[in-house]
Design an enzyme around this catalytic site. Structure first.
Site, short mmCIF file in Angstrom:
data_model
loop_
_atom_site.label_atom_id
_atom_site.label_comp_id
_atom_site.label_asym_id
_atom_site.label_seq_id
_atom_site.Cartn_x
_atom_site.Cartn_y
_atom_site.Cartn_z
N GLY A 208 19.61 83.92 38.25
CA GLY A 208 20.41 83.37 38.97
C GLY A 208 20.45 81.93 38.89
N GLY B 11 20.86 74.28 37.93
CA GLY B 11 20.86 74.87 36.73
C GLY B 11 20.77 76.33 37.10
N SER B 12 20.67 77.26 35.86
CA SER B 12 20.44 78.61 35.91
C SER B 12 19.64 79.16 35.18
CB SER B 12 21.98 79.32 35.39
OG SER B 12 22.08 78.96 33.92
N ASN C 296 17.18 82.79 34.31
CA ASN C 296 17.53 84.23 33.72
C ASN C 296 17.90 85.04 35.15
OD1 ASN C 296 14.85 84.17 34.94
ND2 ASN C 296 13.93 84.41 33.04
N ASP D 141 5.31 80.80 30.50
CA ASP D 141 6.79 80.13 30.16
C ASP D 141 6.46 78.71 30.35
OD1 ASP D 141 10.22 80.59 31.40
OD2 ASP D 141 9.37 80.08 29.51
N ARG E 64 11.46 72.51 29.53
CA ARG E 64 12.56 72.69 30.56
C ARG E 64 11.87 72.97 31.90
NH1 ARG E 64 12.35 76.76 26.76
NH2 ARG E 64 11.23 78.60 27.72
N ASN E 65 10.75 73.49 31.79
CA ASN E 65 9.88 73.87 33.06
C ASN E 65 9.04 72.80 33.70
OD1 ASN E 65 11.58 76.28 33.07
ND2 ASN E 65 10.00 77.50 31.96
N VAL F 114 19.94 78.00 40.30
CA VAL F 114 19.02 76.99 41.23
C VAL F 114 19.92 76.02 41.77
CG1 VAL F 114 17.11 75.42 41.05
CG2 VAL F 114 17.19 77.39 39.34
N ASP G 116 8.85 76.99 37.51
CA ASP G 116 9.46 78.46 36.90
C ASP G 116 8.32 79.51 36.51
OD1 ASP G 116 11.57 76.21 36.30
OD2 ASP G 116 12.68 78.26 36.02
C1 8OR Z 1 19.16 65.91 36.69
S1 8OR Z 1 19.69 67.31 37.45
O1 8OR Z 1 20.58 66.74 38.49
O2 8OR Z 1 20.82 68.07 36.48
C2 8OR Z 1 18.70 68.32 38.04
C3 8OR Z 1 18.32 69.75 37.71
C4 8OR Z 1 17.37 70.44 38.09
C5 8OR Z 1 16.75 70.01 39.29
N1 8OR Z 1 15.44 70.70 39.78
C6 8OR Z 1 15.09 71.90 39.56
N2 8OR Z 1 15.72 72.73 38.25
C7 8OR Z 1 15.10 73.74 37.94
N3 8OR Z 1 15.97 74.29 37.05
C8 8OR Z 1 15.68 75.52 36.21
C9 8OR Z 1 16.75 76.27 35.97
C10 8OR Z 1 16.71 77.17 35.06
C11 8OR Z 1 16.05 76.70 33.73
C12 8OR Z 1 14.72 76.18 33.76
C13 8OR Z 1 14.75 75.06 34.95
N4 8OR Z 1 13.55 74.59 35.50
N5 8OR Z 1 14.20 74.41 38.97
C14 8OR Z 1 13.48 73.77 39.87
C15 8OR Z 1 12.63 74.73 40.36
C16 8OR Z 1 12.27 73.98 41.74
N6 8OR Z 1 12.72 72.69 42.15
C17 8OR Z 1 13.74 71.70 41.33
O3 8OR Z 1 13.73 70.64 41.78
C18 8OR Z 1 14.14 72.65 40.21
C19 8OR Z 1 16.75 68.62 39.71
C20 8OR Z 1 17.91 67.79 39.16
#
Ligand code: 8OR
Length: 279
Positions: free
Chosen positions: A30, A25-26, A28, A142, A146-147, A32, A160
């Site tokens: 960079g 994911g992205s 604010n 926040d 989504r978090n 992830v 987050d």
């Molecule tokens: C189902 S998927 O393959 O699309 C998928 C997406 C995101 C994740 N994991 C994470 N995503 C995110 N995404 C952020 C990205 C920016 C918007 C808010 C999200 N929380 N932050 C973190 C932080 C710590 N650990 C994490 O695993 C993590 C795992 C799987």
């Protein structure tokens, strides 16, 4: 209790310990990325890595990442994403525990047949994580679906912490200088009008997150603009009960959205209220 070894150089992971694969994911500042981390004892664990977007302001952003890391280093709870460490270097990386199923809002949109009971179990766990933050005088700022990240369909963690603040022992709220890129639809009136944040403003966000969860990832205040939402709140109107939401759970949301923050429940009280509805 899931432990991550706190090897002494948490803030100096070596770049060769980290391998990156696809983007998750992205945020604010960079992206992830998914990756693997090679522990000093040789073990390999899957991780999520917050990387910095290269660019002129990356100096500011690395301090953002370092700030988030310092906050997370002090947090240890089952329902809060663990920090593995920080890798400094040409591009700063924050190495975090991987939550394989990702953000709750996206998961619920993709899984409309998820039982309501599982959603309530997840939101009970989120309340437990927030109760912990409240107990150590941290504010998230926040909290949103989504978090909330899923380890599996019945195990959630809060992530987050880029906007979170540690409240000093003396001051009972955080005062922002000016509004930033704020998630206004999740913010209580006192945050928007006076830039004042404390655990009771996180409680308001918890109510919106609970609404998102029971609406299977729908966007709050659909199609409404900021000014219109503020007027609605001022007039005492709130979002409607989601179709799948029991009246008792809607009652908890409404308590989180009481205008006067002193009248809103604490997370400790929310945990007790939510306990009745979890399976
Ligand atoms: C189902 S998927 O393959 O699309 C998928 C997406 C995101 C994740 N994991 C994470 N995503 C995110 N995404 C952020 C990205 C920016 C918007 C808010 C999200 N929380 N932050 C973190 C932080 C710590 N650990 C994490 O695993 C993590 C795992 C799987």
């Amino acid at each position: 209790y899931d432990t991550v070894p706190r090897d002494e150089d948490t803030f100096n992971l070596r770049r060769e310990q980290i391998s990156l694969s696809d983007t998750l994911g992205s945020g604010n500042f960079g992206a992830v990325m998914k990756g693997n981390y090679k522990r000093p004892d040789g073990g390999i664990i899957p991780v999520a890595v917050k990387t910095l977007k290269q660019g002129p302001e990356s100096a500011v952003q690395s301090s953002e990442i370092l700030k988030e890391a310092k906050v997370m280093a002090g947090l240890k709870h089952r329902h809060i994403v663990r920090m593995i460490g920080v890798c400094k270097g040409s591009d700063m990386m924050l190495v975090l525990e991987l939550a394989p199923l990702g953000p709750l809002n996206r998961y619920l949109k993709d899984h409309p047949s998820m039982p309501v009971q599982s959603i309530l179990e997840i939101m009970y766990q989120v309340a437990k994580g927030m109760e912990y933050l409240e107990s150590v005088n941290f504010i998230h700022r926040d909290l949103a679906a989504r978090n909330v990240l899923l380890m599996d369909e019945k195990f959630a963690k809060i992530s987050d912490f880029g906007m979170s603040k540690a409240l000093g022992m003396d001051n009972e709220y955080y005062k922002a200088e000016a509004a930033g890129k704020w998630p206004l639809k999740w913010y209580a009136p006192e945050c928007i009008y006076y830039f004042k944040f404390d655990s009771k403003s996180d409680v308001w966000s918890y109510g919106v997150t609970l609404w998102e969860a029971l609406s299977y990832g729908a966007k709050p205040y659909k199609g409404k603009k900021g000014a219109e939402i503020l007027r609605m709140i001022e007039d005492g109107d709130r979002m409607d009960k989601p179709q799948q939401c029991a009246p008792g759970v809607y009652n908890i949301m409404q308590k989180c959205w009481i205008y006067q923050k002193e009248e809103r429940p604490t997370f400790k009280e929310i945990v007790t209220l939510m306990y009745k509805y979890r399976q």
